[in-house]
Design an enzyme around this catalytic site. Structure first.
Site, PDB file in Angstrom:
ATOM      1  N   CYS A   1       0.798  -1.230   0.000  1.00 41.17           N
ATOM      2  CA  CYS A   1       0.000   0.000   0.000  1.00 41.17           C
ATOM      3  C   CYS A   1       0.831   1.281   0.000  1.00 41.17           C
ATOM      4  O   CYS A   1       0.274   2.376  -0.086  1.00 41.17           O
ATOM      5  CB  CYS A   1      -0.956  -0.025   1.174  1.00 41.17           C
ATOM      6  SG  CYS A   1      -1.916  -1.543   1.198  1.00 41.17           S
TER       7      CYS A   1
ATOM      8  N   PHE B   1       1.269  -3.203   4.462  1.00 42.04           N
ATOM      9  CA  PHE B   1       1.582  -4.583   4.832  1.00 42.04           C
ATOM     10  C   PHE B   1       3.004  -4.849   4.352  1.00 42.04           C
ATOM     11  O   PHE B   1       3.392  -4.428   3.256  1.00 42.04           O
ATOM     12  CB  PHE B   1       0.624  -5.559   4.135  1.00 42.04           C
ATOM     13  CG  PHE B   1      -0.765  -5.579   4.722  1.00 42.04           C
ATOM     14  CD1 PHE B   1      -1.091  -4.831   5.843  1.00 42.04           C
ATOM     15  CD2 PHE B   1      -1.744  -6.365   4.145  1.00 42.04           C
ATOM     16  CE1 PHE B   1      -2.371  -4.869   6.385  1.00 42.04           C
ATOM     17  CE2 PHE B   1      -3.027  -6.414   4.676  1.00 42.04           C
ATOM     18  CZ  PHE B   1      -3.346  -5.663   5.795  1.00 42.04           C
TER      19      PHE B   1
ATOM     20  N   HIS C   1      -9.399   2.244  -1.384  1.00 45.41           N
ATOM     21  CA  HIS C   1      -7.971   1.980  -1.230  1.00 45.41           C
ATOM     22  C   HIS C   1      -7.429   1.450  -2.554  1.00 45.41           C
ATOM     23  O   HIS C   1      -7.714   0.325  -2.939  1.00 45.41           O
ATOM     24  CB  HIS C   1      -7.760   0.959  -0.098  1.00 45.41           C
ATOM     25  CG  HIS C   1      -6.346   0.908   0.384  1.00 45.41           C
ATOM     26  ND1 HIS C   1      -5.261   1.261  -0.400  1.00 45.41           N
ATOM     27  CD2 HIS C   1      -5.821   0.552   1.588  1.00 45.41           C
ATOM     28  CE1 HIS C   1      -4.144   1.115   0.295  1.00 45.41           C
ATOM     29  NE2 HIS C   1      -4.459   0.687   1.506  1.00 45.41           N
TER      30      HIS C   1
ATOM     31  N   HIS D   1      -2.954   8.101   5.958  1.00 44.56           N
ATOM     32  CA  HIS D   1      -3.142   6.796   5.317  1.00 44.56           C
ATOM     33  C   HIS D   1      -4.603   6.390   5.524  1.00 44.56           C
ATOM     34  O   HIS D   1      -5.255   5.958   4.585  1.00 44.56           O
ATOM     35  CB  HIS D   1      -2.164   5.788   5.914  1.00 44.56           C
ATOM     36  CG  HIS D   1      -2.152   4.471   5.218  1.00 44.56           C
ATOM     37  ND1 HIS D   1      -2.002   4.354   3.855  1.00 44.56           N
ATOM     38  CD2 HIS D   1      -2.284   3.202   5.694  1.00 44.56           C
ATOM     39  CE1 HIS D   1      -2.044   3.063   3.522  1.00 44.56           C
ATOM     40  NE2 HIS D   1      -2.225   2.353   4.608  1.00 44.56           N
TER      41      HIS D   1
ATOM     42  N   GLU E   1      -2.081   5.292  13.595  1.00 47.72           N
ATOM     43  CA  GLU E   1      -1.680   6.499  12.857  1.00 47.72           C
ATOM     44  C   GLU E   1      -1.929   7.751  13.711  1.00 47.72           C
ATOM     45  O   GLU E   1      -1.115   8.682  13.730  1.00 47.72           O
ATOM     46  CB  GLU E   1      -2.419   6.586  11.518  1.00 47.72           C
ATOM     47  CG  GLU E   1      -1.916   7.738  10.650  1.00 47.72           C
ATOM     48  CD  GLU E   1      -2.466   7.700   9.229  1.00 47.72           C
ATOM     49  OE1 GLU E   1      -3.415   6.943   8.963  1.00 47.72           O
ATOM     50  OE2 GLU E   1      -1.931   8.450   8.377  1.00 47.72           O
TER      51      GLU E   1
ATOM     52  N   LYS F   1      -9.565   8.172   1.562  1.00 52.15           N
ATOM     53  CA  LYS F   1      -9.959   6.811   1.144  1.00 52.15           C
ATOM     54  C   LYS F   1     -11.455   6.575   1.397  1.00 52.15           C
ATOM     55  O   LYS F   1     -12.047   5.672   0.799  1.00 52.15           O
ATOM     56  CB  LYS F   1      -9.149   5.761   1.903  1.00 52.15           C
ATOM     57  CG  LYS F   1      -7.705   5.613   1.398  1.00 52.15           C
ATOM     58  CD  LYS F   1      -7.016   4.440   2.065  1.00 52.15           C
ATOM     59  CE  LYS F   1      -5.576   4.268   1.579  1.00 52.15           C
ATOM     60  NZ  LYS F   1      -4.656   5.243   2.190  1.00 52.15           N
TER      61      LYS F   1
END
Lengths: 159, 411
Positions: free
Chosen positions: B161, B397, B337, B300, B311, B332
């Site tokens: 990502c 990830f 995403h 994010h 975050e 998002k």
């Protein structure tokens, strides 16, 4: 692949293109019973017309360009396109390439190649299609491959 | 070090097909998330996606259309738009020093999914001759290079990502250090196959459907958040030295100031406050700015339980008491995403937020979460609040955290 194929289109081949042509010719020989066309029973139209129809549809070529002597490279068909074309020919004509085509440089060469395949098919006492079931490994290797991915060197993978 | 200008923007994304369309949708909070129109949608627990309205036949000859996976279609068209926007002609010298930097998390996964259907679903051996070329991860970048004859480095980054933010950052590095004259950088992703949707679903990362309004299913920083919604698309920008942009009278959309990387090594998926904070600090250092100079942040903000609270804590760690006064946007919520492309789309939205002096809203934030107690610009855009300098966060990830620092051109 045969050197003849390479040499017939050598002006446009580099290593990458060779690879593309190879893969197009060496694979995809199994059944295509579900592919929609490829009955091979259409005898009302000539091989040249049917090939022309593929080239017009898939490569947007002008039918008037597609004379017997027209060279494939001059039509803008590189080795990748030819690999794809062979795949489409198998579908459209219901034939199966059991060996590499040789000396395919012009439109007429392709027509002749297809006609030879059609003739070979009709003279053969064996069906040219593999049966659908032949694509399933008889040793059940699919199932064993499935189970094998759950471990690496005997260590179970996290799930 | 040279200053790096962004002079071209190209998008093919759920919010639209131009910078202005995308910005208008983001400012208004118009969600592109919908119930997924897919023949096998009934096999998904939560059939949601942010899809792109896109007809490849409008952009490609049939032969090209078949040769390129959708991920490459998106990338090529977005690059076309970015170069058109930049209106830059390259000399032969510059062409040799022009690079492509592209992020993608899943490459040509649609073509592979299709081939698996042939192989295993239909038990047919008729795999298409173009499959390798469709599926390989570097195909989108390669096609951009081919179309524009860009002879310098052509690099693909796959860090899940954060892929696109890494691509942008690596391009910035080379332009800033004088290694390149022009770079086109960003990301592309086309992950909406049944196979990848099921795989993301199986990880329990996807949002459940909001039964009142499916388009609001992604709820970053909200107490009732339930996960992310997959999206598709591409965003690319043209980067060039500031002086070159000025000399040719280019429209400068903004400045890429720097970027920071860090890696979480504690777990393959679990984010860490330390890791995210380290990436933010690295971005500040790279950009040569102080924490006090950061006016707003594009988070994010995936709307997963884990990310949003971590975050939030990371932002507090870096900015201290001032954290609660920094507008934070999680876009998002409306574009989904885009995985390996998402950092580029969010970078573009950040540029446009600065350019238009608007802090973009975090939509569908109706239920405050004590663990997410910062200013997320909930549900309504805030004029005049974006400030001068922004960060755009991307975490992944695999642990590759990437943060971009950018500044408005007008300052």
């Amino acid at each position: 692949m045969s050197n003849a194929v390479s040499s017939s289109i050598n002006n446009h081949l580099d290593m990458g293109l060779n690879m593309g042509l190879d893969s197009g010719l060496d694979m995809g020989l199994g059944n295509d019973l579900d592919m929609g066309h490829g009955s091979g029973m259409n005898t009302g139209t000539s091989t040249a017309d049917r090939l022309r129809a593929i080239l017009v549809k898939d490569y947007k070529l002008n039918p008037e360009q597609l004379t017997p002597e027209a060279r494939l490279v001059d039509l803008g068909l590189d080795s990748l396109c030819i690999a794809e074309l062979m795949f489409n020919i198998e579908d459209e004509f219901g034939v199966e390439m059991t060996s590499d085509p040789t000396q395919i440089a012009t439109f007429a060469d392709v027509v002749q190649f297809i006609d030879e395949l059609l003739a070979a098919r009709s003279s053969s006492c064996l069906p040219s299609y593999r049966s659908a079931s032949s694509a399933v490994p008889e040793d059940n290797s699919y199932a064993s491959a499935q189970s094998s991915v759950s471990t690496v060197n005997g260590v179970p993978l996290a799930t | 070090m040279r200053r790096v200008a962004v002079t071209g923007i190209g998008v093919v994304c759920p919010l639209g097909h131009s910078a202005s369309e995308v910005f208008d949708a983001a400012r208004a909070g118009r969600s592109a998330i919908q119930r997924l129109a897919h023949p096998a949608a009934h096999r998904l627990t939560a059939p949601l996606a942010a899809s792109v309205q896109f007809d490849a036949a409008e952009h490609f000859e049939p032969q090209q259309q078949r040769l390129l996976d959708r991920v490459s279609h998106f990338a090529v068209v977005a690059a076309e738009r970015a170069f058109a926007d930049a209106a830059c002609e390259l000399t032969p010298f510059e062409r040799a020093r022009a690079g492509v930097f592209l992020g993608t998390g899943m490459g040509g996964s649609l073509s592979l999914d299709d081939a698996y259907q042939t192989l295993y679903g239909e038990q047919s051996n008729r795999v298409k001759p173009m499959l390798i070329l469709q599926g390989m991860y570097n195909a989108p970048a390669a096609w951009i290079g081919i179309k524009h004859a860009l002879l310098g480095p052509n690099l693909t980054y796959s860090t899940a990502c954060s892929s696109a933010s890494v691509a942008l950052g690596e391009a910035w590095l080379r332009v800033a250090h004088g290694m390149l004259e022009v770079a086109i950088a960003g990301g592309s992703e086309a992950p909406l196959s049944l196979g990848s949707l099921k795989a993301w679903e199986a990880m329990h990362t996807l949002a459940s459907v909001d039964s009142d309004d499916p388009s609001t299913s992604c709820k970053p920083f909200s107490k009732n958040r339930s996960g992310m919604v997959l999206g598709e698309g591409a965003a690319l920008v043209v980067l060039e030295p500031w002086e070159r942009a000025l000399a040719r009278g280019a429209t400068i959309h903004g400045e890429l100031l720097g970027y920071g990387l860090s890696t979480d090594t504690g777990h393959i998926t679990r984010p860490s406050v330390d890791g995210q904070a380290a990436a933010i600090v690295a971005a500040l250092t790279s950009a040569g700015i102080r924490a006090e100079e950061v006016d707003s942040i594009n988070a994010h903000g995936t709307a997963t339980q884990a990310n949003d609270s971590v975050e939030t804590a990371a932002i507090k760690r870096v900015f201290g008491a001032r954290a609660s006064r920094i507008p934070i946007s999680a876009t998002k919520a409306i574009h989904g995403h885009l995985l390996g492309a998402t950092g580029a789309l969010e970078f573009v939205l950040s540029l446009l937020a600065l350019k238009n002096a608007v802090a973009l809203p975090t939509m569908h934030l109706q239920m405050p979460d004590p663990e997410c107690d910062l200013d997320y610009v909930p549900n309504t855009a805030r004029a005049g609040a974006a400030g001068r300098t922004m960060l755009s966060n991307s975490f992944a990830f695999g642990g590759t955290n990437a943060v971009l620092a950018l500044r408005a051109a007008a300052f």
